[in-house]
Design a protein around this motif. Structure first.
Motif, PDB file in Angstrom:
ATOM      1  N   HIS A 178       1.803   4.364  -3.021  1.00 19.41           N
ATOM      2  CA  HIS A 178       0.976   5.319  -2.904  1.00 19.41           C
ATOM      3  C   HIS A 178       2.634   6.219  -3.343  1.00 19.41           C
ATOM      4  O   HIS A 178       2.412   7.242  -3.973  1.00 19.41           O
ATOM      5  N   ASN A 198      -3.154   0.743  -8.840  1.00 18.83           N
ATOM      6  CA  ASN A 198      -4.512   0.867  -8.365  1.00 18.83           C
ATOM      7  C   ASN A 198      -4.458  -1.191  -7.650  1.00 18.83           C
ATOM      8  O   ASN A 198      -5.680  -0.478  -6.899  1.00 18.83           O
ATOM      9  N   SER A 217      -9.631   2.617  -5.570  1.00 18.41           N
ATOM     10  CA  SER A 217      -8.894   3.857  -6.340  1.00 18.41           C
ATOM     11  C   SER A 217      -9.343   3.721  -7.915  1.00 18.41           C
ATOM     12  O   SER A 217      -9.894   3.126  -8.194  1.00 18.41           O
ATOM     13  N   ARG A 250       2.707   6.386  -6.991  1.00 19.21           N
ATOM     14  CA  ARG A 250       1.607   7.010  -7.370  1.00 19.21           C
ATOM     15  C   ARG A 250       2.059   8.830  -8.133  1.00 19.21           C
ATOM     16  O   ARG A 250       1.914   8.663  -9.375  1.00 19.21           O
ATOM     17  N   SER A 278       2.364  10.308 -11.682  1.00 15.94           N
ATOM     18  CA  SER A 278       0.567  11.274 -11.845  1.00 15.94           C
ATOM     19  C   SER A 278       1.614  12.603 -12.486  1.00 15.94           C
ATOM     20  O   SER A 278       1.000  13.196 -13.347  1.00 15.94           O
ATOM     21  N   ARG A 285      -5.761  -3.783   0.422  1.00 15.77           N
ATOM     22  CA  ARG A 285      -7.076  -3.674   0.591  1.00 15.77           C
ATOM     23  C   ARG A 285      -8.189  -4.371   0.932  1.00 15.77           C
ATOM     24  O   ARG A 285      -8.502  -4.961   2.452  1.00 15.77           O
ATOM     25  N   ALA A 317     -14.413  -0.704   2.265  1.00 15.53           N
ATOM     26  CA  ALA A 317     -14.871   0.021   2.687  1.00 15.53           C
ATOM     27  C   ALA A 317     -16.624  -0.768   1.929  1.00 15.53           C
ATOM     28  O   ALA A 317     -16.395  -0.485   0.255  1.00 15.53           O
ATOM     29  N   LYS A 348     -19.192   1.178  -7.000  1.00 18.54           N
ATOM     30  CA  LYS A 348     -18.124   1.402  -6.681  1.00 18.54           C
ATOM     31  C   LYS A 348     -17.604  -0.451  -7.426  1.00 18.54           C
ATOM     32  O   LYS A 348     -17.147  -0.633  -7.927  1.00 18.54           O
ATOM     33  N   VAL A 397      -0.015   3.518 -14.005  1.00 16.60           N
ATOM     34  CA  VAL A 397      -1.194   3.341 -12.206  1.00 16.60           C
ATOM     35  C   VAL A 397      -2.499   2.203 -12.207  1.00 16.60           C
ATOM     36  O   VAL A 397      -2.469   2.339 -11.148  1.00 16.60           O
ATOM     37  N   SER A 418       0.626  -1.463   0.059  1.00 16.03           N
ATOM     38  CA  SER A 418      -0.013  -0.047  -0.147  1.00 16.03           C
ATOM     39  C   SER A 418       0.659   1.473   0.217  1.00 16.03           C
ATOM     40  O   SER A 418       0.322   2.702  -0.483  1.00 16.03           O
ATOM     41  N   LEU A 448      -3.022  -1.578  -5.160  1.00 18.66           N
ATOM     42  CA  LEU A 448      -3.392  -1.285  -4.119  1.00 18.66           C
ATOM     43  C   LEU A 448      -5.336  -1.786  -3.493  1.00 18.66           C
ATOM     44  O   LEU A 448      -5.430  -1.432  -2.258  1.00 18.66           O
ATOM     45  N   THR A 451     -11.523   1.868   6.824  1.00 18.49           N
ATOM     46  CA  THR A 451     -10.761   3.084   5.905  1.00 18.49           C
ATOM     47  C   THR A 451     -10.201   3.086   4.625  1.00 18.49           C
ATOM     48  O   THR A 451      -9.802   4.157   4.264  1.00 18.49           O
ATOM     49  N   LYS A 452     -10.632   2.315   3.831  1.00 21.25           N
ATOM     50  CA  LYS A 452     -10.544   2.243   2.179  1.00 21.25           C
ATOM     51  C   LYS A 452     -11.452   2.020   1.033  1.00 21.25           C
ATOM     52  O   LYS A 452     -12.047   1.367   1.687  1.00 21.25           O
ATOM     53  N   SER A 453     -11.330   3.191   0.179  1.00 25.73           N
ATOM     54  CA  SER A 453     -12.404   3.384  -0.701  1.00 25.73           C
ATOM     55  C   SER A 453     -11.836   2.398  -2.145  1.00 25.73           C
ATOM     56  O   SER A 453      -9.936   2.468  -1.892  1.00 25.73           O
ATOM     57  N   ASP A 494     -19.943   0.328   0.817  1.00 21.85           N
ATOM     58  CA  ASP A 494     -21.458   1.271   1.184  1.00 21.85           C
ATOM     59  C   ASP A 494     -22.403   1.101  -0.033  1.00 21.85           C
ATOM     60  O   ASP A 494     -22.698   1.689  -1.234  1.00 21.85           O
TER      61      ASP A 494
END
Lengths: 124, 576
Positions: B349, B396, B576, B352, B356, B403, B410, B456, B392, B345, B399, B572-574, B412
């Motif tokens: 990051h 993602n 990417s 990234r 970017s 997670r 998460a 998502k 990228v 993780s 990541l 804690t994480k959604s 949702d």
């Protein structure tokens, strides 16, 4: 190059390439741009100048993006803040939004053109 | 005195007795007749003469016989002996000889008889001893039998008690071959049979005790913790490792275990698990193998101690009689796994940020911010941009995997139109579908109800399955997407006429970073993470995914999601 030259944008970004790219693109759009490398400098800039928009990174030395958001809130400034970061945790987004951020974007997943569109929309 | 003298005396005595009687009678009467007295005297004289004569005549043959016998004995035979006497003597001698031989034989026989008698007497003594010993043994066996019967009563009482505790019927079934004691009409036969049964039972009891001791030793020695519960859920056995893992070292009575269990958290929700949610409890209720990671607070381990409990029902004749659970300390594995995932993780990051920059500058160049590009420059720069974009995407995906594995993704849920979401994904893929001349068939049933789902996550499922179908189907092939309601579920079917998955690799298709050989050789991009994420997301949502595939002919994925929708989960994480 477009017309709006009266809008002043503060970019708080410690990654120089990113900051430079934003400066170039925003400048080409006609915005007046001030770039600083950390939260302390950003808060100083906010103290001395008036800005129409703040683009703020989250992970930075000294005072990070959350600290900047808290200070803006504490000072009662109405300037909109768009958070740009490579953190994508839900908790980070939730925290930033709760501290008054207007938008939350993940840099690696967002083309710079989309950021410019967002800036235009926010300042329109 | 020889035989002749004996005869004379005898004859005289015979003649003299009447005379003597007459004289005595006369004397008694006092009338002694002189004539009678004379007659008596004359008679006595005549009697003596006759007696001598008769004695001589009568004794002569005996004398001859005796003489002949004497001669026979010394080997000389007098010719004067008459023939008759000779024959008689000879016969007598033969008889004597025979008698003598017989006497000898009798003597021998007597000796033999005496010897046999002695032997018989000895045998009799031995028999008596043996009988005495047998009698004592019988008495001893009687005592043993009584003891065994008493023990059997105790054992049966214990068995009844044990069965009662286990919730079994307490009546002991009668074995088919077992004959009731009252059917033995002969008391001795019945007793012998009972002794045999008791012996068999005793032997079985010893064997059972030995086996039980062995099983106990094995259970106690197993490196994992073992917990056994009976049909009512009461803990009946805990080995030392289980006591250590569950902080139950102080528990004396296993039946109090439930009340003294430490607080165990569900690592996914970080909320305490109720007893009914524990695998062992579920196994006692008859659920098949139940596996659950448990998080137990530990003063020495800040993140807590991880214990993996795998419980299985104990089935006898199809009926659950309790449950058995194994416990394993997986704290170290979890720590390593967590560290690995957090590293991925963090690394993601960090990666990234430069990606970017590359993205933005490539984009700016392509947009002409640094002046117009010629075609060659644009082509090269486009490669840079696309390559960076793949990087990228990979980051993602990594990541997302970290997670999912950390359990921090998460969920949702919101009211989601699955049909609209599927159509949206297909619209995004439309340029690629057109570019590859793919024949797309869609069956999106408009009666499909909305469902509670994290859009998502659901989008990710559609995106991966549909883009894989398009990517791995040759130009001009077919892809079909079907979304229909089916009972309590919504089914999503994505089929293609593409490369297919080699049979030998089908079992690994949902593995992390795995790409089938023919997919790698097809010169298509892929991270090997898409199907892993899809499966994880679907399982997070309580659904299932299966597939059929034939190499060279195509693949069909079948996803089944419950209409009831995904359950909300704080994370804690959604994505990417």
């Amino acid at each position: 190059m477009t017309q709006p030259t009266d809008k002043h944008i503060l970019v708080i970004e410690d990654e120089k390439p990113m900051a430079k790219a934003l400066e170039i693109k925003l400048g080409r759009l006609g915005y007046q741009v001030t770039v600083v490398q950390n939260g302390v400098l950003g808060l100083e800039a906010l103290e001395h100048d008036t800005f129409d928009l703040v683009l703020c990174d989250l992970i930075m030395p000294k005072v990070d993006g959350f600290g900047v958001l808290e200070s803006i809130r504490e000072r009662g400034l109405a300037v909109p803040v768009i958070v740009m970061t490579n953190l994508s945790q839900e908790e980070d987004e939730a925290r930033a939004m709760s501290l008054g951020a207007r938008d939350f974007i993940v840099k690696s997943n967002t083309p710079i053109a989309d950021i410019m569109d967002l800036v235009n929309t926010t300042l329109a | 005195m020889n035989i002749r003298a004996k005869l004379i005396i005898s004859l005289v005595a015979v003649a003299f007795v009447p005379c003597a009687l007459m004289l005595v009678l006369g004397l008694v009467r006092g009338q002694v007749d002189p004539l009678a007295l004379a007659i008596c005297g004359i008679s006595l004289l005549i009697a003596i003469g006759v007696a001598v004569l008769l004695a001589r005549t009568l004794s002569l043959p005996f004398a001859d016989f005796a003489q002949y016998l004497n001669e026979l004995s010394v080997g000389t035979v007098e010719a004067s002996v008459s023939d008759r006497t000779y024959r008689a003597a000879t016969e007598y001698a033969n008889l004597a000889s025979l008698l003598s031989a017989t006497m000898v034989k009798l003597g021998n026989t007597h000796a033999e008889l005496e010897q046999q008698l002695d032997e018989r007497a000895h045998e009799l003594d031995e028999t008596v001893h043996a009988l005495t010993a047998t009698k004592e043994e019988v008495e001893r066996l009687n005592n043993v039998t009584i003891d065994r019967e008493l023990k059997m009563i105790e054992i049966k009482a214990s068995l009844r008690e044990a069965r009662k505790r286990l919730g079994e019927p307490t009546q002991t079934p009668v074995a088919a071959e077992e004959v009731p004691a009252e059917e033995y009409h002969d008391p001795e036969q019945g007793r012998a049979a009972m002794l045999n049964i008791l012996d068999d039972l005793q032997t079985e009891k010893k064997l059972l005790a030995t086996e039980k001791a062995k099983d106990d030793a094995i259970l106690r020695s197993i490196g994992d913790g073992i917990v056994v519960a009976d049909g009512r859920g009461t803990i009946t056995f805990l080995n030392e490792n289980a006591r250590t893992l569950l902080d139950l070292s102080e528990v004396d009575n296993e039946s109090n275990t439930w009340a003294q269990l430490p607080t165990m958290l569900d690592p996914k929700t970080n909320k305490p698990l109720a007893i009914e949610e524990l695998p062992l409890y579920k196994a006692v209720q008859g659920q098949s193998v139940v596996k659950q990671a448990l998080l137990i607070q530990d003063e020495e381990i800040p993140e807590g101690r991880w214990v993996e409990m795998t419980a299985t029902p104990i089935m006898v004749a199809g009926m659950p009689l309790g449950g058995v659970a194994t416990l394993r300390d997986v704290t170290k594995e979890q720590q390593v796994d967590r560290a690995k995932t957090e590293f991925v993780s963090l690394a993601s990051h960090q990666l990234r940020t430069p990606l970017s920059s590359i993205n933005w500058y490539a984009e700016m160049l392509l947009a002409g911010d640094a002046g117009e590009l010629n075609d060659e420059q644009r082509t090269y720069l486009d490669e840079v941009y696309q390559g960076n974009q793949r990087m990228v995407d990979l980051i993602n995906s990594l990541l997302n995997v970290s997670r999912l594995e950390l359990g921090t993704l998460a969920v949702d849920p919101e009211d989601t139109d699955v049909i609209a979401l599927a159509q949206s994904v297909l619209n995004e893929l439309a340029p690629e579908i057109k570019h590859r001349d793919i024949n797309l068939e869609t069956t999106l049933d408009p009666t499909t109800p909305h469902m509670l789902a994290d859009p998502k996550l659901l989008r990710m499922v559609f995106q991966n399955l549909a883009s894989n179908a398009v990517k791995y189907t040759p130009i001009g092939g077919s892809v079909s997407v079907q979304v229909v309601p089916d009972g309590d579920d919504i089914t999503i079917t994505v089929a293609d006429t593409g490369l297919g998955i080699p049979k030998t690799e089908q079992s690994r298709i949902f593995s992390k970073l795995f790409r089938a050989t023919n997919a790698r050789e097809s010169d298509t991009d892929g991270t090997g993470l898409g199907l892993y994420i899809v499966k994880s997301v679907i399982e997070h949502a309580g659904g299932t995914i299966e597939f059929t595939s034939e190499e060279g002919k195509g693949t069909t994925f079948y996803v089944r999601l419950p209409k009831s929708g995904m359950k909300e989960k704080a994370g804690t994480k959604s994505l990417s």
